[in-house]
Design an enzyme around this catalytic site. Structure first.
Site, PDB file in Angstrom:
ATOM      1  CG  HIS A   1       7.521   4.512   1.002  1.00  0.00           C
ATOM      2  ND1 HIS A   1       7.200   5.646   1.732  1.00  0.00           N
ATOM      3  CD2 HIS A   1       7.573   3.498   1.899  1.00  0.00           C
ATOM      4  CE1 HIS A   1       7.083   5.328   3.004  1.00  0.00           C
ATOM      5  NE2 HIS A   1       7.301   4.022   3.137  1.00  0.00           N
TER       6      HIS A   1
ATOM      7  CG  HIS B   1      -0.089   0.155   2.513  1.00  0.00           C
ATOM      8  ND1 HIS B   1       0.469  -0.923   3.172  1.00  0.00           N
ATOM      9  CD2 HIS B   1       0.320   1.254   3.205  1.00  0.00           C
ATOM     10  CE1 HIS B   1       1.167  -0.491   4.208  1.00  0.00           C
ATOM     11  NE2 HIS B   1       1.092   0.830   4.256  1.00  0.00           N
TER      12      HIS B   1
END
Length: 191
Positions: free
Chosen positions: A129, A43
């Site tokens: 990220h 995620h």
């Protein structure tokens, strides 16, 4: 009673998780990290809330629902690998995405609504990220030359559509460990 951590994040489509997982599997030998993230747990975190009482969670969800349902779904493109922590022994190994104004705008909105609701959030600048692994596990120093762009077999970039923001609940003793506590669908352009 178990107390869970909560965080808002961009949900990655199944195909994106599969692509990233398969891409990293073919290169994993060159990255001796101790703990690899389950692909279901990939995620992009927007705001980490930590422990939270249910009434406070309900308040922030009520605030964000009408805001997020007006936001249009958008496209992100995987970019390259990176690390956080000491260069020779990184703590976090990740994949990032190409810059996206809409991603930053949504993160800012989520962050502001969480702060207004009373959550104390990390003030570090947003660095989108996808965590892939944790804790460097080698006597040899990490080689930054291994931080290559993420590309498909034909050399093209891999893009995906962001359709949902999710409030995840952490279950540390389970694998995968992130449970979708609440989902916020984004608007479909022209829908």
């Amino acid at each position: 009673m178990t107390r869970h951590h909560y965080f808002f994040a961009v949900k990655l489509p199944k195909e994106t998780k599969e692509f990233l997982y398969e891409w990293i599997q073919t290169r994993k030998e060159g990255f001796p990290f101790a703990r690899w993230v389950h692909p279901e747990d990939y995620h992009i975190t927007l705001a980490f809330l930590g422990f939270a009482e249910k009434p406070k969670l309900e308040r922030v969800m009520e605030k964000l629902k009408p805001i997020l349902e007006k936001e249009a779904s958008f496209t992100l493109t995987l970019n390259s690998l990176g690390v956080f922590g000491p260069k020779k022994e990184p703590r976090i190994f990740w994949a990032d995405v190409e810059p996206s104004e809409q991603l930053f705008a949504i993160q800012k909105e989520v962050f502001e609504q969480c702060v207004e609701t009373g959550f104390e959030l990390d003030k570090k600048p947003f660095r989108p990220h996808i965590t892939l692994a944790r804790k460097w596990d080698s006597l040899n120093a990490f080689d930054t030359k291994t931080l290559v762009p993420i590309r498909e077999e034909d050399g093209k970039t891999f893009s995906f559509n962001v359709k949902e923001i999710v409030l995840y609940e952490t279950h540390l003793k389970q694998t995968p460990k992130y449970y979708e506590y609440a989902t916020f669908p984004l608007a479909v352009p022209g829908g």
